[in-house]
Design a protein around this motif. Structure first.
Motif, short mmCIF file in Angstrom:
data_model
loop_
_atom_site.label_atom_id
_atom_site.label_comp_id
_atom_site.label_asym_id
_atom_site.label_seq_id
_atom_site.Cartn_x
_atom_site.Cartn_y
_atom_site.Cartn_z
N LYS A 142 65.91 -105.87 6.56
CA LYS A 142 64.51 -105.49 6.29
C LYS A 142 63.69 -105.40 7.57
O LYS A 142 62.65 -104.74 7.60
CB LYS A 142 63.87 -106.50 5.34
CG LYS A 142 64.35 -106.43 3.91
CD LYS A 142 63.71 -107.54 3.07
CE LYS A 142 64.29 -107.57 1.67
NZ LYS A 142 63.74 -108.71 0.88
N GLU A 191 67.19 -105.92 -3.62
CA GLU A 191 66.04 -105.03 -3.79
C GLU A 191 65.96 -104.00 -2.67
O GLU A 191 65.60 -102.84 -2.90
CB GLU A 191 64.74 -105.85 -3.84
CG GLU A 191 63.50 -105.00 -4.07
CD GLU A 191 62.23 -105.82 -4.13
OE1 GLU A 191 61.13 -105.22 -4.15
OE2 GLU A 191 62.32 -107.07 -4.14
N LEU A 192 66.31 -104.40 -1.44
CA LEU A 192 66.26 -103.47 -0.32
C LEU A 192 67.18 -102.28 -0.55
O LEU A 192 66.78 -101.13 -0.33
CB LEU A 192 66.64 -104.18 0.98
CG LEU A 192 66.78 -103.27 2.21
CD1 LEU A 192 65.45 -102.58 2.53
CD2 LEU A 192 67.30 -104.05 3.41
N ARG A 248 68.31 -101.11 -3.35
CA ARG A 248 67.79 -100.28 -4.45
C ARG A 248 66.64 -99.41 -3.96
O ARG A 248 66.53 -98.25 -4.36
CB ARG A 248 67.36 -101.14 -5.63
CG ARG A 248 68.48 -101.96 -6.25
CD ARG A 248 68.16 -102.42 -7.67
NE ARG A 248 66.89 -103.10 -7.80
CZ ARG A 248 66.67 -104.38 -7.55
NH1 ARG A 248 67.67 -105.15 -7.11
NH2 ARG A 248 65.48 -104.94 -7.72
N GLN A 249 65.79 -99.94 -3.07
CA GLN A 249 64.70 -99.12 -2.52
C GLN A 249 65.25 -97.99 -1.65
O GLN A 249 64.77 -96.85 -1.72
CB GLN A 249 63.75 -99.99 -1.70
CG GLN A 249 62.54 -99.24 -1.14
CD GLN A 249 61.61 -98.76 -2.25
OE1 GLN A 249 61.03 -99.57 -2.97
NE2 GLN A 249 61.47 -97.45 -2.39
N ALA A 301 66.52 -95.34 -3.96
CA ALA A 301 65.41 -94.59 -4.55
C ALA A 301 64.86 -93.57 -3.55
O ALA A 301 64.60 -92.41 -3.89
CB ALA A 301 64.31 -95.54 -5.02
N ASP A 302 64.70 -94.00 -2.30
CA ASP A 302 64.13 -93.14 -1.28
C ASP A 302 65.07 -91.98 -0.92
O ASP A 302 64.62 -90.86 -0.68
CB ASP A 302 63.81 -93.94 -0.02
CG ASP A 302 62.71 -94.97 -0.25
OD1 ASP A 302 61.92 -94.78 -1.19
OD2 ASP A 302 62.66 -95.97 0.50
N ILE A 313 62.25 -99.31 -9.38
CA ILE A 313 61.77 -99.04 -8.04
C ILE A 313 61.57 -97.54 -7.87
O ILE A 313 62.47 -96.75 -8.16
CB ILE A 313 62.75 -99.58 -6.98
CG1 ILE A 313 62.76 -101.11 -7.01
CG2 ILE A 313 62.40 -99.08 -5.59
CD1 ILE A 313 63.71 -101.75 -6.03
N TYR A 314 60.40 -97.16 -7.37
CA TYR A 314 60.07 -95.75 -7.19
C TYR A 314 60.25 -95.35 -5.72
O TYR A 314 60.08 -96.17 -4.81
CB TYR A 314 58.62 -95.49 -7.61
CG TYR A 314 58.40 -95.62 -9.10
CD1 TYR A 314 58.51 -94.51 -9.94
CD2 TYR A 314 58.10 -96.85 -9.67
CE1 TYR A 314 58.30 -94.63 -11.31
CE2 TYR A 314 57.89 -96.98 -11.04
CZ TYR A 314 58.00 -95.87 -11.85
OH TYR A 314 57.81 -95.99 -13.20
N ILE A 348 59.38 -94.07 -2.10
CA ILE A 348 58.18 -94.13 -1.26
C ILE A 348 58.12 -92.84 -0.43
O ILE A 348 59.04 -92.57 0.36
CB ILE A 348 58.23 -95.36 -0.34
CG1 ILE A 348 58.26 -96.65 -1.17
CG2 ILE A 348 57.05 -95.37 0.62
CD1 ILE A 348 58.50 -97.92 -0.36
N ASN A 377 58.97 -92.80 3.30
CA ASN A 377 60.39 -93.09 3.55
C ASN A 377 61.24 -91.86 3.25
O ASN A 377 62.19 -91.55 3.98
CB ASN A 377 60.86 -94.26 2.68
CG ASN A 377 60.18 -95.57 3.03
OD1 ASN A 377 59.41 -95.63 3.99
ND2 ASN A 377 60.46 -96.60 2.26
#
Length: 505
Positions: free
Chosen positions: A335, A416-417, A419-420, A423-424, A471-472, A474, A477
């Motif tokens: 992160k 979570e990282l 998954r983000q 998503a991005d 998670i949406y 960003i 990103n």
């Protein structure tokens, strides 16, 4: 009084028996590990009796918690693309050749020559490959003819367990679609491919739906497992197709991803999706009349594991001291690196690659290392590299259908990282369900429930599975990853000749 469904998930490293109540609760699970015999560079075999010992042992362990009379049915999810040769007495004639075995390369070329690779792909939904069952049976005929002659039926992993429990020789459509011998359009064994393979058609088992009751537990099987004699056995399906149900991918247009050791993206659709470059493939779904297009990369979660074992020894040691997962510390460090890992790109090809590259010579690489590169950049680049590669699979599907969101399962989905990042890079919301590593057994359990009439249809998965997080993407990103993705693709293509040269060393 509660009633239960027992599902066995027969994987490569062991069997996991999981007990579910009919109201969607996970009651108990037991694991029995077993080994694989790897030899001759790319051969891989397992003892089918070892699978049976695993099923019998875990069943008995489960029955210590509940009355066997309350088990309404048993079903299976199993590793696909294997080859188990059995005689008329149901005795296996040699060790099982499993999915990881690549010995049947000559046989694969024979099929390509006889049928043609494009036509073969349109019939089966798959490329010809040594990984599949019919090529393995061809190898047995060409190299162990006495075994081939004695073979009454060729079965898959879970089918052999069903045979041991019921005495019936059958397979379901989903597992059959991983043999390279099923016509995916007619859901029958392909006469053209069987003829080209020079295999006796009657050595292939009868085809049935994943929800069909094969029979009841025999007296002998009841004695060995502890199950009540006559307990219904529903055949279930291949592990990938069962996982689709366990990830709630049961309606046309649904999508899910799995970040396990190998990782994949799969859809649920009405008709096969044929990629113009044959980068992806198609399985029959365990939900009747549906198809599961899929692309599977070799080392998704395995790249994460390699990172932990080779480059995160401090995090492993510190996590042990703190009593937490080392991946928690790895993610915390990743992160600290900005989106794009300060221009560092990781190519996740530690075991060659299946989809989307289909290149056994592909190798892993870090590209863009510089003096200011930090450990956190390396850590983040691994997560991003896997997601970039999965995005190539996803883009194959986006040409054919709109994808609105994706459920992600598997151990890698805990972070979570990651998954983000997904998503991005994918450009769609990522959902995390309450069960991340039970999808295959859950799919098999629901097939059992539908088969015996406890559940009306597969929509009952919504009673089992609940979404815990969404998670949406960003936008800022996404902008960075949109610029990086073509560079990732160019990194791979630029190294193809280098990979081939390295393979000669």
């Amino acid at each position: 009084m509660k009633k239960y469904l027992l599902a066995h998930d027969l994987g490569t490293s062991g069997n996991k028996a999981t007990l579910y109540s009919t109201d969607g609760k996970l009651v108990s699970s037991k694991v029995y590990a077993y080994d694989t015999h790897f030899f001759n560079t790319n051969w891989a075999e397992q003892d089918p009796d070892m699978w049976w010992r695993a099923v019998a042992h875990t069943t008995k362990a489960i029955l210590e918690d509940v009355d066997r009379k309350d088990i309404l049915a048993v079903s299976f999810s199993g590793q696909m693309q294997g080859c188990v040769c059995v005689d008329r007495e149901g005795i296996h004639l040699r060790p099982a050749i499993i999915w990881a075995d690549q010995r049947a390369q000559i046989e694969t070329q024979e099929l390509i020559k006889e049928v043609g690779i494009q036509k073969f792909y349109k019939i089966t939904g798959h490329r010809p490959s040594p990984a599949y069952s019919i090529e393995k049976l061809m190898w047995i005929k060409n190299n162990e003819f006495d075994v081939y002659q004695k073979t009454y039926k060729m079965l898959l992993c879970k089918d052999y367990m069903v045979l041991k429990l019921t005495g019936k020789y059958v397979t379901d459509y989903s597992d059959a679609s991983g043999t390279n011998a099923l016509d995916l359009n007619t859901r029958q064994w392909s006469e053209e491919i069987v003829k080209a393979a020079k295999i006796d058609r009657d050595k292939l088992p009868m085809l049935i739906p994943s929800t069909q009751i094969v029979g009841g537990v025999t007296r002998e099987a009841a004695r060995e497992t502890g199950l009540a004699e006559g307990t219904p056995i529903v055949i279930g399906g291949g592990d990938g197709a069962c996982a689709a149900v366990g990830a709630a991918s049961i309606n046309a247009g649904d999508a899910y991803g799995c970040i396990g050791s190998s990782s994949w993206i799969a859809l649920t659709v009405d008709k096969p999706i044929y990629d113009d470059q044959m980068r992806t493939f198609n399985f029959a779904h365990i939900v009747p009349d549906l198809i599961m297009p899929c692309g599977t990369m070799q080392t998704g979660g395995a790249s994460y594991s390699w990172l932990k074992n080779q480059l995160a020894l401090y995090e492993v040691s510190e996590a042990k001291r703190l009593g937490i997962s080392p991946y928690t510390l790895i993610n915390d460090l990743a992160k600290q690196s900005p989106v794009g890992a300060n221009g560092l790109i990781y190519l996740p090809y530690l075991l060659g690659e299946r989809s989307p590259r289909w290149n056994v010579n592909a190798k892993g690489a870090f590209i863009g290392l510089k003096m200011e590169s930090q450990r956190e950049d390396i850590f983040r680049s691994v997560l991003e590299g896997v997601a970039f590669n999965m995005n190539t699979i996803l883009n194959c599907f986006k040409k054919h259908t709109a994808i609105k969101e994706m459920i992600v399962i598997g151990g890698g989905a805990k972070g979570e990282l990651w998954r983000q990042i997904m998503a991005d890079i994918y450009g769609v919301p990522i959902l995390k369900p309450n069960f991340l590593e039970e999808a295959t057994s859950m799919g098999a359990a629901i097939a059992a429930g539908v088969g015996i009439g406890v559940f009306e249809n597969f929509k009952v998965i919504n009673q089992f599975l609940k979404m815990e997080d969404k998670i949406y993407p960003i936008p800022e990103n996404q902008e960075i990853y949109t610029r990086m993705y073509p560079i990732f693709e160019q990194c791979y293509t630029s190294l193809v000749d280098v990979y081939d040269q390295l393979a000669t060393l």
